[in-house]
Design an enzyme around this catalytic site. Structure first.
Site, PDB file in Angstrom:
ATOM      1  N   GLU A   1       0.823  -1.207   0.000  1.00  0.00           N
ATOM      2  CA  GLU A   1       0.000   0.000   0.000  1.00  0.00           C
ATOM      3  C   GLU A   1       0.867   1.272   0.000  1.00  0.00           C
ATOM      4  OE1 GLU A   1      -3.336   0.444  -0.355  1.00  0.00           O
ATOM      5  OE2 GLU A   1      -2.811   2.555  -0.349  1.00  0.00           O
TER       6      GLU A   1
ATOM      7  N   THR B   1      -5.634   1.568  -5.693  1.00  0.00           N
ATOM      8  CA  THR B   1      -5.244   0.158  -5.506  1.00  0.00           C
ATOM      9  C   THR B   1      -5.908  -0.740  -6.545  1.00  0.00           C
ATOM     10  OG1 THR B   1      -5.250   0.545  -3.118  1.00  0.00           O
ATOM     11  CG2 THR B   1      -5.069  -1.736  -3.835  1.00  0.00           C
TER      12      THR B   1
ATOM     13  N   ASP C   1       1.642  -0.097  -4.891  1.00  0.00           N
ATOM     14  CA  ASP C   1       0.419   0.044  -5.700  1.00  0.00           C
ATOM     15  C   ASP C   1       0.283   1.416  -6.366  1.00  0.00           C
ATOM     16  OD1 ASP C   1      -0.308   1.358  -3.312  1.00  0.00           O
ATOM     17  OD2 ASP C   1      -2.269   0.391  -3.160  1.00  0.00           O
ATOM     18  N   HIS C   2       0.718   2.477  -5.663  1.00  0.00           N
ATOM     19  CA  HIS C   2       0.610   3.850  -6.208  1.00  0.00           C
ATOM     20  C   HIS C   2       1.314   4.765  -5.233  1.00  0.00           C
ATOM     21  CE1 HIS C   2      -2.432   4.306  -3.110  1.00  0.00           C
ATOM     22  NE2 HIS C   2      -3.014   3.211  -3.572  1.00  0.00           N
TER      23      HIS C   2
END
Ligand code: GP9
Ligand code: MN
Length: 410
Positions: free
Chosen positions: A38, A80, A254-255
């Protein structure tokens, strides 16, 4: 309609990068554990805050892994879920909204489905409500056989913080669930604690917060550090459970976790102004492939192939010895000797080994200078074409009509 699909197939065929012969099938038949980290950006790897190491376990782990340090997230508003979409389908997410909501009933040829066809049990694992990001519906479309969501975990006030279950108990309980999975399995796990606004219990703060005026940025380092500890404990527990040796462990960020609203403090931390070019560089996320007995044998290394989340599907499948030459996908096996160093972000920015395109300017990566736009033109066309083809597949649900024209004898 069909004519679009023919153009797209021709494009994908022409850009196919054949597997690396030495690595094709090197992890054949192993369990596949993919962990979505995450909000984890690459700048935390091998870095310190207040003199304290941020990711001590991952820093060690990547030395026994293939670690890609020029790897970018390609997500849009679906965050996500967009990263999951990229990993499963090697297609781009959409430029607005979340494809997990808008196109959940499309036909896909996902990583999960492909592994299932190759004898794998396939599962998503995430200790959140199953309907978040429409996962309960979309995971079925993507061919996951099982979704271990919040109801599969024992979640209490004590083992929760912020968004929900903490990563350490999540991983602990996940190993127990894995012990009962049919093998080989593909488990896609999503961490949660390192999510904005990065809240932790005092006792879980393993390093001090950063000291800028921006409390969000300050806290981010502590939740990244906590996640690192959770992964360390997870790997230990996999070993105890006897699952480690028979698995391949893949991790990706994820980002971004720190948005453009926090540039002042980020600039202070990095010791430089966050220009558009630096901001593009901040979109790098870690991509780690750990193959016990292979990469922890002195064969891990840092790879500077330019890639993105769209490349994860073919890269993993080829390591497992699963062919992808008939697949409609925009990613490349990053180990392929033929792959092009070229990655497109969802908003049209792109990066090659030489050039980068951001804020309507072409940059020379060697020096970070703005150069004539003509240097970027061919790549710009290619970037837009890929985004456009991928969008056409999604909007037209074109994979419904797809049967490969590639001969089996090729
Ligand atoms: C929630 C988790 C976080 O289930 O995936 O979603 P995000 O806000 O990062 O997209
Ligand atoms: Mn996320």
């Amino acid at each position: 309609d069909g004519s679009n699909l023919i153009d797209i197939e021709n494009y994908v065929r022409a850009n196919y990068a054949k597997p690396n012969e030495k690595l094709f099938g090197i992890a054949k038949g192993r369990n596949v554990i993919v962990i979505s980290l995450e909000s984890t950006q690459s700048f935390v790897i091998n870095s310190k805050v207040n003199g304290q190491v941020i990711t001590p376990f991952l820093n060690e782990f990547i030395q026994d892994s293939y670690y890609f340090d020029q790897f970018y997230h390609q997500t849009g508003q679906g965050k996500t879920s967009d990263s999951e979409f990229l990993v499963e389908n090697s297609l781009f997410p959409l430029n607005r909204g979340a494809v997990f909501f808008t196109h959940a009933s499309n036909e896909y040829n996902s990583l999960a489905e492909k592994l299932n066809q190759n004898g794998y049990f396939t599962a998503g694992m995430h200790a959140n409500n199953k309907s978040f990001w429409n996962r309960d519906i979309m995971y079925k479309s993507l061919g996951y056989q099982r979704f271990y969501s919040s109801t599969s975990y024992s979640i209490t006030d004590e083992n929760s913080v912020g968004w929900g279950m903490k990563d350490i108990p999540f991983f602990e309980q996940s190993v127990d669930l894995m012990k009962n999975m049919p093998t080989p399995f593909y488990a896609k796990m999503l961490t949660l604690t390192n999510h904005h606004p990065f809240i932790l219990n005092e006792s879980d703060k393993l390093i001090n917060e950063y000291t800028s005026s921006d409390k969000t940025v300050n806290r981010y380092f502590t939740t990244v550090r906590y996640q690192d500890e959770a992964i360390k404990k997870f790997i230990e527990k996999l070993k105890v459970a006897g699952l480690y040796d028979h698995s391949i462990i893949v991790m990706y960020g994820d980002h971004y976790g720190i948005s453009e609203n926090h540039h002042h403090s980020m600039g202070e931390y990095l010791g430089k102004e966050i220009t558009p070019y630096v901001n593009l560089d901040l979109q790098r996320v870690p991509f780690i492939i750990h193959i016990p007995g292979v990469t922890d044998n002195g064969r891990g290394k840092v790879l500077s192939e330019v890639g993105g989340q769209i490349d994860i599907r073919p890269t993993i499948l080829h390591l497992l010895g699963v062919d992808t030459k008939k697949d409609i996908q925009f990613g490349k096996d990053l180990f392929s000797p033929d792959h092009l160093n070229f990655t497109v972000l969802r908003d049209g920015q792109f990066i090659t080994d030489k050039y980068a395109w951001t804020a309507n300017n072409c940059y020379l990566r060697d020096t970070g200078e703005v150069i004539d736009k003509s240097f970027c033109r061919d790549f710009q066309e290619k970037a837009n074409m890929e985004l456009d083809y991928s969008d056409k597949i999604i909007y037209g649900d074109l994979l419904r009509f797809y049967t490969s024209t590639v001969s089996d004898n090729l």
